[in-house]
Each structure stands twice: as C-alpha cells, then as structure tokens.
Motif scaffolding. Structure first.
Motif, PDB file in Angstrom:
ATOM      1  N   GLY A  42      60.903  90.582  49.680  1.00 53.81           N
ATOM      2  CA  GLY A  42      60.389  89.273  49.344  1.00 53.81           C
ATOM      3  C   GLY A  42      60.151  88.386  50.548  1.00 53.81           C
ATOM      4  O   GLY A  42      60.314  88.795  51.704  1.00 53.81           O
ATOM      5  N   ILE A  43      59.756  87.146  50.264  1.00 59.29           N
ATOM      6  CA  ILE A  43      59.363  86.157  51.270  1.00 59.29           C
ATOM      7  C   ILE A  43      60.129  84.870  51.008  1.00 59.29           C
ATOM      8  O   ILE A  43      60.419  84.527  49.866  1.00 59.29           O
ATOM      9  CB  ILE A  43      57.851  85.887  51.197  1.00 59.29           C
ATOM     10  CG1 ILE A  43      57.054  87.141  51.574  1.00 59.29           C
ATOM     11  CG2 ILE A  43      57.433  84.721  52.090  1.00 59.29           C
ATOM     12  CD1 ILE A  43      55.553  87.005  51.374  1.00 59.29           C
ATOM     13  N   ALA A  44      60.449  84.135  52.061  1.00 54.87           N
ATOM     14  CA  ALA A  44      61.023  82.798  51.925  1.00 54.87           C
ATOM     15  C   ALA A  44      60.155  81.790  52.670  1.00 54.87           C
ATOM     16  O   ALA A  44      59.727  82.052  53.802  1.00 54.87           O
ATOM     17  CB  ALA A  44      62.450  82.748  52.474  1.00 54.87           C
ATOM     18  N   PHE A  45      59.872  80.669  52.024  1.00 54.31           N
ATOM     19  CA  PHE A  45      59.248  79.522  52.677  1.00 54.31           C
ATOM     20  C   PHE A  45      60.383  78.627  53.134  1.00 54.31           C
ATOM     21  O   PHE A  45      61.235  78.224  52.333  1.00 54.31           O
ATOM     22  CB  PHE A  45      58.339  78.790  51.698  1.00 54.31           C
ATOM     23  CG  PHE A  45      57.810  77.487  52.225  1.00 54.31           C
ATOM     24  CD1 PHE A  45      56.811  77.470  53.178  1.00 54.31           C
ATOM     25  CD2 PHE A  45      58.318  76.286  51.767  1.00 54.31           C
ATOM     26  CE1 PHE A  45      56.325  76.268  53.679  1.00 54.31           C
ATOM     27  CE2 PHE A  45      57.838  75.080  52.246  1.00 54.31           C
ATOM     28  CZ  PHE A  45      56.844  75.072  53.207  1.00 54.31           C
ATOM     29  N   VAL A  46      60.431  78.308  54.423  1.00 55.88           N
ATOM     30  CA  VAL A  46      61.598  77.656  55.019  1.00 55.88           C
ATOM     31  C   VAL A  46      61.203  76.357  55.703  1.00 55.88           C
ATOM     32  O   VAL A  46      60.213  76.299  56.431  1.00 55.88           O
ATOM     33  CB  VAL A  46      62.277  78.594  56.044  1.00 55.88           C
ATOM     34  CG1 VAL A  46      63.507  77.926  56.649  1.00 55.88           C
ATOM     35  CG2 VAL A  46      62.649  79.926  55.392  1.00 55.88           C
ATOM     36  N   ARG A  73      60.870  71.634  61.050  1.00 48.20           N
ATOM     37  CA  ARG A  73      59.946  72.745  61.271  1.00 48.20           C
ATOM     38  C   ARG A  73      59.765  73.497  59.947  1.00 48.20           C
ATOM     39  O   ARG A  73      60.659  73.542  59.119  1.00 48.20           O
ATOM     40  CB  ARG A  73      60.536  73.685  62.329  1.00 48.20           C
ATOM     41  CG  ARG A  73      59.589  74.714  62.891  1.00 48.20           C
ATOM     42  CD  ARG A  73      60.299  75.530  63.976  1.00 48.20           C
ATOM     43  NE  ARG A  73      60.908  74.677  64.969  1.00 48.20           N
ATOM     44  CZ  ARG A  73      60.290  74.168  66.033  1.00 48.20           C
ATOM     45  NH1 ARG A  73      59.003  74.433  66.230  1.00 48.20           N
ATOM     46  NH2 ARG A  73      60.930  73.407  66.891  1.00 48.20           N
ATOM     47  N   TRP A  74      58.589  74.113  59.754  1.00 49.88           N
ATOM     48  CA  TRP A  74      58.397  74.901  58.534  1.00 49.88           C
ATOM     49  C   TRP A  74      57.691  76.204  58.841  1.00 49.88           C
ATOM     50  O   TRP A  74      56.977  76.333  59.838  1.00 49.88           O
ATOM     51  CB  TRP A  74      57.624  74.115  57.481  1.00 49.88           C
ATOM     52  CG  TRP A  74      56.184  73.822  57.799  1.00 49.88           C
ATOM     53  CD1 TRP A  74      55.691  72.739  58.477  1.00 49.88           C
ATOM     54  CD2 TRP A  74      55.048  74.628  57.468  1.00 49.88           C
ATOM     55  NE1 TRP A  74      54.322  72.818  58.569  1.00 49.88           N
ATOM     56  CE2 TRP A  74      53.896  73.960  57.957  1.00 49.88           C
ATOM     57  CE3 TRP A  74      54.881  75.830  56.781  1.00 49.88           C
ATOM     58  CZ2 TRP A  74      52.606  74.470  57.805  1.00 49.88           C
ATOM     59  CZ3 TRP A  74      53.595  76.348  56.621  1.00 49.88           C
ATOM     60  CH2 TRP A  74      52.476  75.664  57.137  1.00 49.88           C
ATOM     61  N   GLY A  75      57.930  77.156  57.978  1.00 45.90           N
ATOM     62  CA  GLY A  75      57.296  78.455  58.155  1.00 45.90           C
ATOM     63  C   GLY A  75      57.752  79.444  57.100  1.00 45.90           C
ATOM     64  O   GLY A  75      58.242  79.062  56.032  1.00 45.90           O
ATOM     65  N   PHE A  76      57.603  80.723  57.419  1.00 43.48           N
ATOM     66  CA  PHE A  76      57.859  81.790  56.465  1.00 43.48           C
ATOM     67  C   PHE A  76      58.714  82.864  57.111  1.00 43.48           C
ATOM     68  O   PHE A  76      58.555  83.171  58.290  1.00 43.48           O
ATOM     69  CB  PHE A  76      56.550  82.436  56.017  1.00 43.48           C
ATOM     70  CG  PHE A  76      55.563  81.473  55.422  1.00 43.48           C
ATOM     71  CD1 PHE A  76      55.478  81.287  54.056  1.00 43.48           C
ATOM     72  CD2 PHE A  76      54.714  80.732  56.237  1.00 43.48           C
ATOM     73  CE1 PHE A  76      54.566  80.396  53.513  1.00 43.48           C
ATOM     74  CE2 PHE A  76      53.797  79.844  55.697  1.00 43.48           C
ATOM     75  CZ  PHE A  76      53.733  79.672  54.331  1.00 43.48           C
ATOM     76  N   THR A  77      59.612  83.428  56.330  1.00 47.88           N
ATOM     77  CA  THR A  77      60.362  84.599  56.745  1.00 47.88           C
ATOM     78  C   THR A  77      60.210  85.659  55.664  1.00 47.88           C
ATOM     79  O   THR A  77      59.978  85.344  54.494  1.00 47.88           O
ATOM     80  CB  THR A  77      61.855  84.289  56.952  1.00 47.88           C
ATOM     81  OG1 THR A  77      62.482  84.056  55.664  1.00 47.88           O
ATOM     82  CG2 THR A  77      62.049  83.052  57.820  1.00 47.88           C
ATOM     83  N   ALA A  78      60.327  86.911  56.031  1.00 51.24           N
ATOM     84  CA  ALA A  78      60.235  87.998  55.051  1.00 51.24           C
ATOM     85  C   ALA A  78      60.905  89.229  55.635  1.00 51.24           C
ATOM     86  O   ALA A  78      61.039  89.374  56.860  1.00 51.24           O
ATOM     87  CB  ALA A  78      58.784  88.312  54.704  1.00 51.24           C
ATOM     88  N   SER A  79      61.329  90.128  54.753  1.00 49.41           N
ATOM     89  CA  SER A  79      61.948  91.359  55.225  1.00 49.41           C
ATOM     90  C   SER A  79      61.819  92.451  54.182  1.00 49.41           C
ATOM     91  O   SER A  79      61.480  92.213  53.025  1.00 49.41           O
ATOM     92  CB  SER A  79      63.422  91.128  55.579  1.00 49.41           C
ATOM     93  OG  SER A  79      64.156  90.754  54.427  1.00 49.41           O
ATOM     94  N   THR A  80      62.105  93.663  54.622  1.00 52.40           N
ATOM     95  CA  THR A  80      62.193  94.828  53.754  1.00 52.40           C
ATOM     96  C   THR A  80      63.491  95.551  54.077  1.00 52.40           C
ATOM     97  O   THR A  80      64.134  95.284  55.102  1.00 52.40           O
ATOM     98  CB  THR A  80      61.011  95.791  53.962  1.00 52.40           C
ATOM     99  OG1 THR A  80      61.088  96.350  55.279  1.00 52.40           O
ATOM    100  CG2 THR A  80      59.683  95.069  53.810  1.00 52.40           C
TER     101      THR A  80
END
Length: 249
Positions: A81-85, A212-219
């Motif tokens: 999934g993805i997180a908006f941070v 600050r804002w952005g996106f993180t994601a992982s598998t």
C-alpha cells in the motif's frame, strides 16, 4: 473539480512552470515515470519508495491537494500500500519509516526499540494487505494515522467486505485543510473517508505551521506496482504571504 465547488469561493488556482519531477525529492525505489507520474514501488518484493514535495505547506492557509493513485493489479498476491504523509520530522525529505506492512511510514511496534518511523506527522494509509499486528481487517481499507503508528481501530472500506483498491485503476484522492475551522477532510473516489477538527500545529506539529508532504509506499514478500499522479494543489493565498505550492496538468 466537483469536490471543490462547495469549498471556499476565494480559492485561487495558479500553475507553476516547473515539471512535476522537479518538484519532488525521491528516495529508495521512487522514480519519475514517462507520463509525469511518480512510481513509488515497482512490482517487486521488498521495495520502499518515498517522494516529498520540495516546498513546505503552511497550515495557516487553506489548501486542497488532488491526485490519482494507482495501487496495482495484483489482488490476492498484492501488497502493501501507499501512505500520504504530512510531517515535520527532523530528517526533512530524508524521513522514512519501516517497509512492508508499515508502508514506509511507521514501524512494527512503537512500544519496542528498533525500527524507524516518521514523526511528528499525520498520514492517510491506503492498505492493500491484511496484517493482524496492525489490526487490519481482511479487505483493503483507508485509515487516518498519527505520529508514525500504523496501528488502527477505525477504517474506511465503503461498507464493502470485498473492498479492493488493487483493481488496475487510478483512484481519485483529495486532502482538504480549512485553516480557520482547523478541519481536515479526506476523500477517495468521491466518498468521505475521514473528517475531523484538530489543532494540527499544536497537537501534532509541536507549535509550527510549516510542514512537508509527500508519499511513502512499500512491498514485502507480496508486491504491486504503485504510483501517484499529482493533479492539483489549490490554496487560498494571503496578501502578506502567498504559498508557492501548486501544480496542475
């Protein structure tokens, strides 16, 4: 633009000439895509990608960010999934969390030593894999999170026991902040995922309004191609300090 019609009438839209790839700092597996979107993870196991916008937001002003998110096409074998941070972690655009079920945002268990997480912060988690340790339901879901913890007890799944984000489609996501009311609203595909009133500057960000804002994601062992496409950033500028943060296609 339908979700903006009932927002503040004084909002202005101003386009920057810089291409989207010049506006984000990328880490890990994140990279620019030919169509102007940004890949966070490839369809490969044990990947982690992060992308932070290079100009800070100011919580003294209203804003709404709109973007499309792609969660992949692998359902049963897809993750994570993805997180908006939104954060003011001391590491700045180098801030990252743990891979796998923590989506590059949180850590396995903040009560135990080891691991890393992003804080101070809030996040919107788009979770595509069930992890009992985070209290996940058995379907894909969306969650509002704080301070680098992925554990949750409330989630959005549109009351659908088969809710699926890994459907090979782009999903329309909007994050809205109304400064005077201290109200945040989160929408996905036209549905309200979360709404709440919170003094973000003082309750989360230790007294500062610049974040600050952005996106993180992982598998993890299971995986998906995951990416985002920024569509608009709308803001209500002040005569004494106009935020320099807007991109639109």
């Amino acid at each position: 633009m339908a979700v903006l019609q009932h927002f503040l009438p004084t909002l202005l839209l101003v386009a920057l000439s810089l291409p989207i790839k010049a506006q984000f700092s990328l880490m890990g597996s994140a990279k620019n895509m030919p169509d102007g979107c940004i890949q966070l993870t490839p369809a490969e196991p044990y990947s982690e990608g992060l992308a932070y916008y290079n100009t800070l937001l100011d919580l003294k002003y209203d804003f709404e960010i709109g973007f499309d998110i792609y969660f992949g096409a692998r359902d049963e074998n897809g993750a994570d999934g993805i997180a908006f941070v939104i954060q003011n972690d001391p590491r700045g655009n180098q801030a990252y969390g743990t891979w796998g079920e923590c989506l590059g945002y949180g850590t396995w268990d903040r009560s135990r030593p080891g691991g890393t997480y992003i804080a101070p912060s809030i996040a919107v988690e788009f979770d595509t894999y069930q992890n009992p340790g985070q209290n996940d339901p058995d379907m894909d879901h969306v969650v509002y999170l704080e301070q680098g913890s992925n554990f949750h007890t409330i989630y959005f799944n549109n009351n659908d026991p088969a809710y699926n984000l890994e459907d090979n489609r782009l999903h329309d996501f909007r994050f809205r902040w109304e400064a005077n009311e201290q109200k945040l609203t989160i929408l996905l595909d036209g549905y309200t995922v979360y709404t709440g009133v919170k003094d973000l500057a003082n309750d989360i960000f230790e007294g500062t309004t610049l974040v600050r804002w952005g996106f993180t994601a992982s598998t993890g062992r299971k995986y998906n191609l995951q990416y985002f496409c920024l569509r608009q950033l709308v803001f209500n500028p002040s005569s004494d300090n106009t935020p320099l943060i807007y991109h639109s296609e």
